[in-house]
Design a protein around this motif. Structure first.
Motif, PDB file in Angstrom:
ATOM      1  N   VAL A 111       1.373   5.286   1.944  1.00  0.00           N
ATOM      2  CA  VAL A 111       1.625   4.419   1.122  1.00  0.00           C
ATOM      3  C   VAL A 111       0.189   3.273   1.529  1.00  0.00           C
ATOM      4  CG1 VAL A 111       2.339   2.237   0.780  1.00  0.00           C
ATOM      5  CG2 VAL A 111       4.046   4.986   1.756  1.00  0.00           C
ATOM      6  N   ARG A 112      -0.128   3.131   0.908  1.00  0.00           N
ATOM      7  CA  ARG A 112      -1.554   2.011   0.767  1.00  0.00           C
ATOM      8  C   ARG A 112      -1.397   0.767   0.410  1.00  0.00           C
ATOM      9  NH1 ARG A 112      -6.636   4.510  -1.905  1.00  0.00           N
ATOM     10  NH2 ARG A 112      -5.011   3.715  -4.043  1.00  0.00           N
ATOM     11  N   ASN A 113      -1.357  -0.319   0.757  1.00  0.00           N
ATOM     12  CA  ASN A 113      -1.136  -2.191   0.356  1.00  0.00           C
ATOM     13  C   ASN A 113      -0.125  -2.079  -0.234  1.00  0.00           C
ATOM     14  OD1 ASN A 113      -3.263  -2.395   1.538  1.00  0.00           O
ATOM     15  ND2 ASN A 113      -4.947  -2.448   0.142  1.00  0.00           N
ATOM     16  N   GLY A 114       1.279  -0.915   0.089  1.00  0.00           N
ATOM     17  CA  GLY A 114       2.407  -1.432  -0.658  1.00  0.00           C
ATOM     18  C   GLY A 114       2.731  -0.042  -2.162  1.00  0.00           C
ATOM     19  N   GLN A 115       1.854   0.404  -2.014  1.00  0.00           N
ATOM     20  CA  GLN A 115       1.740   1.341  -3.441  1.00  0.00           C
ATOM     21  C   GLN A 115       1.724   3.144  -2.900  1.00  0.00           C
ATOM     22  OE1 GLN A 115       1.171   0.880  -6.754  1.00  0.00           O
ATOM     23  NE2 GLN A 115       1.998  -1.432  -5.912  1.00  0.00           N
ATOM     24  N   SER A 116       2.546   3.826  -3.366  1.00  0.00           N
ATOM     25  CA  SER A 116       2.282   4.764  -2.763  1.00  0.00           C
ATOM     26  C   SER A 116       1.750   6.446  -3.017  1.00  0.00           C
ATOM     27  CB  SER A 116       4.224   5.875  -3.320  1.00  0.00           C
ATOM     28  OG  SER A 116       3.920   6.945  -2.968  1.00  0.00           O
ATOM     29  N   LEU A 117       0.894   6.937  -2.404  1.00  0.00           N
ATOM     30  CA  LEU A 117      -0.245   7.564  -2.072  1.00  0.00           C
ATOM     31  C   LEU A 117       0.598   8.814  -3.289  1.00  0.00           C
ATOM     32  CD1 LEU A 117      -2.979   6.419  -0.564  1.00  0.00           C
ATOM     33  CD2 LEU A 117      -2.514   5.829  -2.800  1.00  0.00           C
ATOM     34  N   GLY A 118       1.906   8.598  -2.662  1.00  0.00           N
ATOM     35  CA  GLY A 118       3.062  10.853  -2.917  1.00  0.00           C
ATOM     36  C   GLY A 118       2.854  11.020  -1.501  1.00  0.00           C
ATOM     37  N   LEU A 119       2.872  12.515  -1.705  1.00  0.00           N
ATOM     38  CA  LEU A 119       3.127  13.236  -0.636  1.00  0.00           C
ATOM     39  C   LEU A 119       2.042  14.278  -0.472  1.00  0.00           C
ATOM     40  CD1 LEU A 119       5.977  13.629   1.134  1.00  0.00           C
ATOM     41  CD2 LEU A 119       6.717  15.736  -0.363  1.00  0.00           C
ATOM     42  N   ARG A 120       2.094  13.872   0.579  1.00  0.00           N
ATOM     43  CA  ARG A 120       0.596  15.008   0.872  1.00  0.00           C
ATOM     44  C   ARG A 120       0.812  15.832   2.174  1.00  0.00           C
ATOM     45  NH1 ARG A 120      -4.089  12.125  -0.111  1.00  0.00           N
ATOM     46  NH2 ARG A 120      -3.915  10.248  -1.503  1.00  0.00           N
ATOM     47  N   ASP A 121      -0.127  17.131   2.022  1.00  0.00           N
ATOM     48  CA  ASP A 121       0.095  18.024   2.918  1.00  0.00           C
ATOM     49  C   ASP A 121      -0.951  18.008   3.775  1.00  0.00           C
ATOM     50  OD1 ASP A 121      -2.105  19.173   1.033  1.00  0.00           O
ATOM     51  OD2 ASP A 121      -1.210  21.361   1.140  1.00  0.00           O
ATOM     52  N   ALA A 122      -1.932  17.351   3.499  1.00  0.00           N
ATOM     53  CA  ALA A 122      -2.726  17.291   4.652  1.00  0.00           C
ATOM     54  C   ALA A 122      -2.920  16.452   5.949  1.00  0.00           C
ATOM     55  CB  ALA A 122      -4.748  17.250   4.025  1.00  0.00           C
ATOM     56  N   GLN A 123      -3.189  16.148   6.366  1.00  0.00           N
ATOM     57  CA  GLN A 123      -3.063  14.891   8.068  1.00  0.00           C
ATOM     58  C   GLN A 123      -4.475  13.524   7.960  1.00  0.00           C
ATOM     59  OE1 GLN A 123      -0.960  18.655  11.110  1.00  0.00           O
ATOM     60  NE2 GLN A 123      -2.184  17.006  11.535  1.00  0.00           N
ATOM     61  N   SER A 124      -4.618  13.796   6.463  1.00  0.00           N
ATOM     62  CA  SER A 124      -5.952  12.864   6.523  1.00  0.00           C
ATOM     63  C   SER A 124      -5.834  12.494   5.246  1.00  0.00           C
ATOM     64  CB  SER A 124      -7.065  13.149   6.739  1.00  0.00           C
ATOM     65  OG  SER A 124      -7.906  13.904   5.460  1.00  0.00           O
ATOM     66  N   VAL A 125      -6.749  11.549   4.626  1.00  0.00           N
ATOM     67  CA  VAL A 125      -6.577  10.924   3.335  1.00  0.00           C
ATOM     68  C   VAL A 125      -8.430  10.038   3.723  1.00  0.00           C
ATOM     69  CG1 VAL A 125      -6.158   9.585   1.426  1.00  0.00           C
ATOM     70  CG2 VAL A 125      -4.372  10.342   2.578  1.00  0.00           C
ATOM     71  N   THR A 173       5.114  -4.153  13.827  1.00  0.00           N
ATOM     72  CA  THR A 173       4.591  -4.457  12.827  1.00  0.00           C
ATOM     73  C   THR A 173       5.370  -5.583  12.052  1.00  0.00           C
ATOM     74  OG1 THR A 173       4.557  -2.986  11.437  1.00  0.00           O
ATOM     75  CG2 THR A 173       2.664  -3.909  13.348  1.00  0.00           C
ATOM     76  N   GLY A 174       6.837  -5.138  11.336  1.00  0.00           N
ATOM     77  CA  GLY A 174       7.394  -5.462  10.479  1.00  0.00           C
ATOM     78  C   GLY A 174       6.901  -4.510   8.933  1.00  0.00           C
ATOM     79  N   ASP A 175       6.155  -3.976   9.283  1.00  0.00           N
ATOM     80  CA  ASP A 175       5.003  -3.565   7.970  1.00  0.00           C
ATOM     81  C   ASP A 175       5.191  -2.787   7.654  1.00  0.00           C
ATOM     82  OD1 ASP A 175       1.317  -4.414   7.808  1.00  0.00           O
ATOM     83  OD2 ASP A 175       2.436  -3.427   6.243  1.00  0.00           O
ATOM     84  N   ASP A 176       5.084  -2.378   6.303  1.00  0.00           N
ATOM     85  CA  ASP A 176       5.760  -1.466   5.372  1.00  0.00           C
ATOM     86  C   ASP A 176       4.601  -1.142   4.359  1.00  0.00           C
ATOM     87  OD1 ASP A 176       7.379  -3.239   2.446  1.00  0.00           O
ATOM     88  OD2 ASP A 176       4.813  -3.460   3.214  1.00  0.00           O
ATOM     89  N   GLY A 177       3.864  -1.686   4.995  1.00  0.00           N
ATOM     90  CA  GLY A 177       1.933  -0.624   4.445  1.00  0.00           C
ATOM     91  C   GLY A 177       1.245  -1.495   3.127  1.00  0.00           C
ATOM     92  N   ALA A 178       2.126  -2.683   2.584  1.00  0.00           N
ATOM     93  CA  ALA A 178       1.828  -3.901   1.935  1.00  0.00           C
ATOM     94  C   ALA A 178       0.653  -4.609   3.373  1.00  0.00           C
ATOM     95  CB  ALA A 178       3.418  -4.805   1.390  1.00  0.00           C
ATOM     96  N   ASP A 179       0.163  -5.093   2.008  1.00  0.00           N
ATOM     97  CA  ASP A 179      -1.288  -5.811   2.540  1.00  0.00           C
ATOM     98  C   ASP A 179      -1.012  -7.134   1.620  1.00  0.00           C
ATOM     99  OD1 ASP A 179      -3.993  -7.512   3.580  1.00  0.00           O
ATOM    100  OD2 ASP A 179      -4.573  -5.497   3.843  1.00  0.00           O
ATOM    101  N   ALA A 180      -1.344  -7.911   1.895  1.00  0.00           N
ATOM    102  CA  ALA A 180      -0.870  -9.487   1.088  1.00  0.00           C
ATOM    103  C   ALA A 180      -2.505 -10.123   1.115  1.00  0.00           C
ATOM    104  CB  ALA A 180      -0.247 -10.429   1.982  1.00  0.00           C
ATOM    105  N   SER A 181      -2.962 -10.088   1.489  1.00  0.00           N
ATOM    106  CA  SER A 181      -4.306 -10.528   1.601  1.00  0.00           C
ATOM    107  C   SER A 181      -5.019  -9.576   0.781  1.00  0.00           C
ATOM    108  CB  SER A 181      -5.284 -10.422   2.729  1.00  0.00           C
ATOM    109  OG  SER A 181      -5.438  -8.776   3.398  1.00  0.00           O
TER     110      SER A 181
END
Length: 635
Positions: A111-125, A173-181
Motif C-alpha cells: 500500500v502506498r499513501n493509502g492506495q493499494s498496489l496489489g499483491l506482489r510476488d517480488a520482494q521490492s517495488v 506507528t498507527g500508520d496504515d500506509g496513508a500519508d496525509a501530507s
C-alpha cells in the motif's frame, strides 16, 4: 433428540460411509434451535451429508481427529526487514526480505499513501516516476495461500535523495500506509488491485504528461494508471485514451504500446480501437489480454508506456499491469512402466508430517484402479472411465500414485514411492495453481508384444508381430481427458519412464524411436483442448515431453551397468529424443546407482526411493529448460 448420520461423511475431501470403523457411533445431537456435534468414536464431525428418516439434511461438516487443524488460519510473519531508498528526485525503491509461513507465502500486499498496489510476488517495488520533493509512505504485509495476511511493516521513501529509511511495525506507528501530507493526485501512479483507480481524470498539463511533450502540441490522458490482468480472461482489460492537441495544426496521431522489457510482451495481446486518430478524432480504447501460456505463471508486474505520436510531437503515459495467473490447475500425465509406477524399497515411503513423501493439499491425483488383468479383463474397459477410477475420483496425491485410495481408509496401504509426487512438489514452488497428476503407467510394458497381449503403448495398430497393441495409449488418453474435463486444468507436460520392456527384442529396439515419436504425436493431438486453445494441440504441439534413462545399478541381486546391443539401441534413442521429438528432453540417471542410491524392489532394474525422488527433481529441471526454450515468462 439424536439423529443418526447414515449417509456419506466427508473427511478431508474423501467420502466415508458411517458404517465404516472410522465413522462408528457418529451422531448429531439437536438442542433447540442450535445443533452440536457428538462423536462417541473419538472423531469430530465438521462437514458432510446426513439423512434423517428418509429426508435429506444437508450439513456443512467434515471429519477429523479431535484437535485437528481443518484450515490454515495462521498468518505469515511480517517481512524480515523493510528499507526505503530515494535514488534521485524522481526515483526510489522499497526492498524487503522474505516473510515465513507454515505453508508458503504467495505474495506481499503493498500500500502506498493509502492506495493499494496489489499483491506482489517480488520482494521490492521500484518507483521510477516519483514527484520531486514528495515523500511516500509504504505498508508491506505477507499473504499466504489461504489468504491469511501477516503483520505489516511501514517505511517511507524520503523527499530528499540519498536517504535510506528502515521500516517499523505498523502497530508502532498507527500508520496504515496513508500519508496525509501527500497530494491527492501527486505520486499516486498506482491504482487499486482491480485497476479501476488512478486515472488522469482530465487534470493533466504538459508537465504532468509522463515522458513530456516534444513541442507542446500533445497531451495524452488514460483512464487507468494501473490495472489487473487475469491470465486467460478473454475480455482482458480496457483503458480509455484521449489525445488533446494544443496547436491549430492538428495532425493525425499514431498510438502504440511499448514494453519496458521485451519479456513484458510475452503472451500479451493488445489492440487499439483506433490505431491512428485522424485530425478530427481524439479518443480510442486500448484493450489488453493475456493468453494462457505453456508454463505456469506467478503473480508479477509488467511495465509499459502508451505513446501518442503525430510525427512531430510525442506524448507518453506509463501503464502498470498486475498479472494474476489463471486459476486453472496444472495437469501432468505420468506414463511408462514400473519405474514410473514406483518400485522402490518396501517401507521406504516417508508419509509422516515433515517426511519427504508427505501429502500436500495443493497436489492431487486421479484416483486410479490398480494395474490388474483381473480388473482390465476386456479391451473396452481400458477406455471406460468408471473402470479406470475409484470414488472419489480425485484425492490428495500420495505414493504409490498408481494405487487407489479407498473410502474410509486414511492413506494407502503400500509403502513404496515413485517420482511423480516429488516432481509435483518441485513444480508447486513456481505455480499458484493446484496440481493434478494423472497416473497411467503399467509395469513390464512397452511397444513390444508380451504375455499381456494388447496391453502395450503403440499409437496405432501394427502388422509387426513383435509389437503389441494400443490399449495403454488409449487408457492414458482416457484418464488424461477425464482429468482435463473435470478439473478445467491445463496440460503442462508428459513424463515417460520406460525402456526395459523393449530392450530384449531386436525388432522392438530397432523401431523404438519411431514408435516413441508416434506415441508423442498421438498424445499431443488427442489430448482434450484446454484453456490454451486448439492451437496448443496437434502433432507438434508445445506440450513438453520428458523421458528418463534406464538404471545402471549393480548389487548382489544382479548387474545392470552393462547394456547389451538391443538395450544400447533403446538407450541411444532415449538420449537423442530432442533430435526427433520437438519440445522434449531426457533425464540422465547414470549416476543414481549404489551405494549412494540403493536399488528398488526385485533387482537394480528398479530405482530405489532416493533415486526416484532425485529423478522427480531432475524431471522438473528438464521441463523448466523446455519452458525456457519456448519463451515462457519466468524461465
Amino acid at each position: 433428540m439424536t439423529i443418526d448420520i447414515q449417509q456419506d461423511v466427508v473427511r478431508s475431501g474423501f467420502k466415508q460411509r458411517c458404517s465404516s470403523p472410522a465413522c462408528a457411533d457418529c451422531s448429531l445431537t439437536h438442542h433447540g434451535p442450535t445443533r452440536s456435534i457428538a462423536a462417541r468414536s473419538g472423531f469430530w464431525l465438521h462437514r458432510g451429508l446426513a439423512r434423517v428418516q428418509g429426508a435429506i439434511l444437508i450439513l456443512i461438516i467434515s471429519l477429523g481427529a479431535p484437535g485437528a487443524v481443518l484450515a490454515d488460519t495462521q498468518p505469515p510473519s511480517a517481512p524480515g526487514s523493510l528499507q526505503g531508498i530515494r535514488y534521485s528526485s524522481t526515483a526510489g525503491e522499497i526492498l524487503w526480505t522474505a516473510a515465513t509461513d507454515d505453508t508458503f507465502v504467495v505474495g506481499y500486499r503493498v500500500v502506498r499513501n493509502g492506495q493499494s498496489l496489489g499483491l506482489r510476488d517480488a520482494q521490492s517495488v521500484y518507483e521510477p516516476a516519483l514527484d520531486p520533493g514528495q515523500a511516500y509512505t509504504y505498508r508491506v504485509s505477507a499473504v499466504d495461500r489461504h489468504g491469511n495476511e501477516g503483520a505489516a511493516l511501514v517505511v517511507q521513501i524520503a523527499a530528499q535523495r540519498g536517504i535510506r529509511n528502515t521500516g517499523v511495525p505498523a502497530a508502532d506507528t498507527g500508520d496504515d500506509g496513508a500519508d496525509a501530507s501527500a497530494d491527492a493526485s501527486g505520486g499516486q501512479t498506482g491504482g487499486d488491485s482491480g485497476g479501476d483507480q488512478g486515472s488522469d481524470q482530465g487534470s493533466d498539463t504538459s508537465a504532468g504528461s509522463t515522458g513530456g511533450v516534444a513541442d507542446g502540441n500533445l497531451i495524452l490522458y488514460r483512464s487507468k494508471k494501473r490495472a489487473t490482468l487475469v491470465e486467460g480472461d478473454a475480455e482482458g482489460v480496457s483503458i480509455s485514451l484521449s489525445v488533446h492537441r494544443l496547436k491549430a495544426d492538428k495532425r493525425a496521431v499514431t498510438l502504440s504500446l511499448v514494453a519496458d522489457t521485451e519479456r513484458d510482451m510475452l503472451g500479451l495481446r493488445h489492440v487499439f480501437s483506433s490505431k491512428v486518430l485522424a485530425s478530427g478524432e481524439s479518443r480510442a480504447t486500448l484493450n489488453l489480454a493475456l493468453d494462457v501460456g505453456v508454463a505456469p505463471l506467478m503473480l508479477h508486474v509488467r511495465h509499459f508506456r502508451i505513446v501518442a505520436d503525430d510525427g512531430v510531437s510525442k506524448a507518453e503515459k506509463s501503464l502498470v499491469i498486475d498479472v494474476t495467473p489463471t486459476a486453472a490447475p496444472d495437469v501432468y500425465l505420468l506414463i511408462g512402466q514400473s519405474n514410473m509406477e514406483g518400485y522402490s524399497e518396501v517401507g521406504s515411503r516417508e508419509r509422516y508430517p515433515g517426511g519427504q513423501d508427505e501429502r500436500v493439499e495443493r497436489i492431487r491425483q486421479l484416483n486410479v484402479q490398480p494395474n490388474s488383468p483381473a480388473i482390465f479383463n476386456r479391451d473396452e474397459l481400458f477406455t471406460d472411465e468408471a473402470a479406470n477410477t475409484k470414488s472419489p475420483i480425485f484425492v490428495p496425491a500420495e505414493d504409490p500414485l498408481h494405487e487407489p485410495r479407498y473410502i474410509g481408509v486414511d492413506g494407502k496401504g503400500a509403502t513404496f514411492v515413485g517420482l511423480g509426487l516429488t516432481f509435483a512438489k518441485e513444480a508447486s514452488r513456481a505455480s499458484t495453481a493446484n496440481i493434478y497428476l494423472v497416473p497411467a503407467a503399467w509395469g513390464a510394458t512397452g511397444f513390444c508384444a508380451n504375455a499381456n497381449g494388447n496391453i502395450a503403448w503403440n499409437a496405432a495398430p501394427t502388422s509387426e508381430d513383435f509389437l503389441g497393441g494400443t490399449l495403454l495409449t488409449e487408457r492414458a488418453l482416457t484418464r488424461l481427458n477425464m482429468t482435463l474435463r473435470e478439473t478445467g486444468g491445463v496440460l503442462r507436460g508428459i513424463l515417460w519412464h520406460q525402456g526395459g520392456a523393449d530392450s530384449n527384442n531386436a525388432g522392438c529396439a530397432a523401431t523404438y524411436a519411431d514408435n516413441l515419436a508416434k506415441l508423442v504425436r498421438r498424445l499431443r493431438r488427442e489430448a482434450r483442448v484446454d484453456v490454451r486453445g486448439r492451437e496448443a494441440r496437434g502433432d507438434e504441439a508445445t506440450i513438453p515431453f520428458l523421458l528418463a534413462t534406464q538404471s545402471k545399478g549393480d548389487d548382489e541381486r544382479g548387474r545392470y551397468s552393462i547394456f547389451h546391443d538391443s538395450k544400447l539401441q533403446v538407450d541411444a534413442a532415449q538420449r537423442s529424443i530432442r533430435s526427433y521429438v520437438a519440445y522434449s528432453d531426457f533425464v540422465n540417471n547414470d549416476d543414481l546407482v549404489p551405494p549412494q542410491y540403493p536399488c528398488g524392489q526385485s533387482s537394480c532394474v528398479h530405482f530405489g526411493a532416493d533415486a526416484l525422488r532425485e529423478q522427480g527433481r531432475r524431471f522438473y529441471a528438464a521441463i523448466q529448460g523446455i519452458w525456457g526454450e519456448l519463451g515462457a515468462y519466468h524461465y
